[in-house]
Design an enzyme around this catalytic site. Structure first.
Site, mmCIF file in Angstrom:
data_model
loop_
_atom_site.group_PDB
_atom_site.id
_atom_site.type_symbol
_atom_site.label_atom_id
_atom_site.label_comp_id
_atom_site.label_asym_id
_atom_site.label_seq_id
_atom_site.Cartn_x
_atom_site.Cartn_y
_atom_site.Cartn_z
ATOM 1 N N SER A 134 -1.953 7.009 8.741
ATOM 2 C CA SER A 134 -2.470 6.329 7.566
ATOM 3 C C SER A 134 -3.988 6.498 7.604
ATOM 4 O O SER A 134 -4.622 6.105 8.592
ATOM 5 C CB SER A 134 -2.092 4.843 7.649
ATOM 6 N N LYS A 160 -0.657 9.854 4.986
ATOM 7 C CA LYS A 160 -0.697 8.806 3.944
ATOM 8 C C LYS A 160 -2.153 8.456 3.726
ATOM 9 O O LYS A 160 -2.900 8.259 4.691
ATOM 10 C CB LYS A 160 0.112 7.613 4.428
ATOM 11 N N LYS A 162 -4.945 5.930 1.638
ATOM 12 C CA LYS A 162 -5.102 4.692 0.888
ATOM 13 C C LYS A 162 -5.702 5.041 -0.475
ATOM 14 O O LYS A 162 -6.600 5.885 -0.564
ATOM 15 C CB LYS A 162 -6.053 3.747 1.622
ATOM 16 N N ASP A 187 -0.850 4.718 -0.404
ATOM 17 C CA ASP A 187 -0.621 3.283 -0.268
ATOM 18 C C ASP A 187 -1.723 2.541 -1.020
ATOM 19 O O ASP A 187 -2.912 2.733 -0.747
ATOM 20 C CB ASP A 187 -0.654 2.904 1.226
ATOM 21 N N GLU A 212 3.215 3.613 -2.008
ATOM 22 C CA GLU A 212 3.508 2.363 -1.297
ATOM 23 C C GLU A 212 2.808 1.183 -1.975
ATOM 24 O O GLU A 212 1.610 1.251 -2.266
ATOM 25 C CB GLU A 212 3.031 2.524 0.160
ATOM 26 N N ASP A 237 6.057 -2.610 0.921
ATOM 27 C CA ASP A 237 5.517 -3.070 2.201
ATOM 28 C C ASP A 237 5.359 -4.596 2.085
ATOM 29 O O ASP A 237 6.281 -5.358 2.407
ATOM 30 C CB ASP A 237 4.181 -2.335 2.466
ATOM 31 N N LYS A 261 7.507 -3.814 8.965
ATOM 32 C CA LYS A 261 6.497 -4.192 9.939
ATOM 33 C C LYS A 261 7.030 -5.397 10.686
ATOM 34 O O LYS A 261 7.423 -6.399 10.068
ATOM 35 C CB LYS A 261 5.170 -4.540 9.253
ATOM 36 N N GLY A 289 2.174 0.134 10.249
ATOM 37 C CA GLY A 289 1.235 -0.254 11.301
ATOM 38 C C GLY A 289 0.221 -1.251 10.785
ATOM 39 O O GLY A 289 0.005 -1.383 9.578
HETATM 40 O O1 OSB Z 1 -0.621 -1.418 4.274
HETATM 41 O O2 OSB Z 1 0.072 -0.221 5.872
HETATM 42 C C1 OSB Z 1 -0.762 -1.005 5.412
HETATM 43 C C2 OSB Z 1 -3.597 -1.451 7.942
HETATM 44 C C3 OSB Z 1 -3.956 -2.757 7.726
HETATM 45 C C4 OSB Z 1 -3.296 -3.458 6.738
HETATM 46 C C5 OSB Z 1 -2.299 -2.857 5.975
HETATM 47 C C6 OSB Z 1 -1.915 -1.551 6.215
HETATM 48 C C7 OSB Z 1 -2.619 -0.829 7.197
HETATM 49 C C8 OSB Z 1 -2.358 0.564 7.472
HETATM 50 C C9 OSB Z 1 -2.713 1.029 8.853
HETATM 51 O O3 OSB Z 1 -1.972 1.372 6.652
HETATM 52 C C10 OSB Z 1 -1.604 1.645 9.580
HETATM 53 C C11 OSB Z 1 -1.999 1.880 11.006
HETATM 54 O O4 OSB Z 1 -1.893 0.944 11.839
HETATM 55 O O5 OSB Z 1 -2.435 2.986 11.289
HETATM 56 MG MG MG Z 2 1.116 -0.555 3.393
#
Ligand code: OSB
Ligand code: MG
Length: 370
Positions: A134, A160, A162, A187, A212, A237, A261, A289
């Site tokens: 991510s 992925k 953001k 995401d 996402e 999510d 999660k 994560g």
């Molecule tokens: O939406 O998946 C998410 C990190 C903090 C809060 C929300 C998210 C995330 C990530 C990080 O996408 C995923 C990772 O731990 O690498």
């Molecule tokens: Mg997410």
């Protein structure tokens, strides 16, 4: 297993690189760790709540309050095991990340005591896990492309990124222009509304594996409306807190993929329920994560061995986040983008208590009968 004492502590660990989502930038993690002391064994759990109540209502400070005042006392001096611990928290509403932290510490202690791998106790089957990454919002598109290049070279199987309004269509176009065929997803962490349907339809041209959580965290029905208007699969999510939410999302056709999660759903017991619902409904899962330290990462690895975790997860190498992780060995990812699951007892990763002490900024131990 008798729970004699529970230690809660806050550690601080600076991230190797900042992580930015549509709700903000993180440069240093404040992480709440739980240690369950039982018969000379220590079980460890990590609370995945953030520094601020932005991803969900919880934060490291609300988790401290709830564990100290309610979840700890609910199990202290009691005889518990992995099947009986989760229901002991039912009286407390919500606070799922706090519950997951204590529950996973109990599961960890029990696996160690039974000298069996945690993933086997969970009922997992996978021995090799597919990994994705991510990648947060960067200071410039060029920086993002450079990061993607690095992760692809490291072997990660899915990228992925953001997205948020102003950092979306043009970014996806730039990525696809350079890598037409990679497995790519995005995401939004709820950065859009149903007024953006026409805009979100533009995402369809990029052949994404999924989009996402584009809409509100508390609105499964709105995602069903959006899913009916898009070609691209939606993945939920934030919206999925338990098995019943997963069933409602499947029924409403609100998503075609669902991320699990451990903290968000309140622990292993509920994660297994969500996985079972999705397996029945033909909705593939993957492990999300929360910028975890090695302890949370090790628990995510165990959870990802469940059968329906058939898509690459966001569980990646320790070194992407930390200069030095608090487990040994650190989590490593092979050149083909996989994590090998250990056969050792517990998580298969040893907790580095000395390093944890070094990172600790506050700590409290509560005992039975206190
Ligand atoms: O939406 O998946 C998410 C990190 C903090 C809060 C929300 C998210 C995330 C990530 C990080 O996408 C995923 C990772 O731990 O690498
Ligand atoms: Mg997410």
């Amino acid at each position: 297993m008798n729970i004699e004492a529970i230690t809660i502590r806050e550690i601080r660990m600076p991230l190797v690189h900042f992580f930015e989502t549509s709700f903000g930038r993180t440069t240093e993690r404040r992480i709440l760790l739980v240690t369950v002391h039982s018969d000379g064994l220590n079980g460890w759990g990590e609370c995945t709540a953030g520094e601020h109540p932005f991803y969900n209502e919880e934060s490291i400070d609300t988790a401290w309050y709830v564990i100290r005042g309610y979840l700890g006392p609910a199990v202290l001096g009691k005889n518990v095991d992995h099947e009986t611990v989760a229901p002991m928290f039912d009286r407390v509403r919500g606070h799922r990340m706090a519950k997951a932290a204590v529950e996973s510490a109990v599961w960890d202690a029990e696996a160690l005591r039974r000298k069996m791998p945690l993933w086997k106790m969970l009922g997992g089957t996978r021995r090799e896990l597919s990994c994705g990454v991510s990648i947060g919002i960067q200071d410039s598109p060029a920086q993002l492309l450079e990061k993607i290049e690095t992760e692809l070279a490291a072997g990660y199987q899915r990228i992925k990124v953001k997205v948020k309004p102003g950092w979306d269509v043009e970014i996806l176009r730039a990525i696809r222009g350079r890598w037409p065929e990679i497995t790519l997803s995005c995401d939004a962490n709820s950065a859009y509304t149903l007024n953006d349907v026409e805009h979100l339809k533009k995402f369809d041209e990029f052949k994404l594996l999924m989009i996402e959580q584009p809409l509100w965290n508390d609105d499964i029905a709105a995602h069903a409306i959006l899913q009916s208007k898009l070609k691209t699969a939606l993945c939920l999510d934030e919206s999925i807190l338990h098995g019943r939410d997963a069933a409602a999302a499947a029924q409403a056709k609100a998503c075609r993929i669902l991320n699990i999660k451990l903290g968000r759903v309140g622990g292993f017991t509920e994660a297994k329920k969500v996985e079972a619902v999705c397996r029945e409904a033909g909705i593939p899962n993957w492990c999300g994560g929360m910028l975890e330290s090695g302890i949370g990462r090790a628990h995510n690895i165990a959870m990802s061995t469940l059968e329906n975790f058939s898509l690459p997860g966001d569980v990646s190498a320790s070194k992407r986040y930390w200069k030095e992780d608090i487990i040994e060995p650190e989590v490593t990812v092979s050149p083909k983008g996989t994590i090998a699951v250990s056969d050792e007892a517990g998580t298969g990763y040893r907790v580095r208590e000395d390093l944890i002490e070094h990172f600790t900024v506050r700590k409290e131990t509560i005992r039975a009968g206190q």
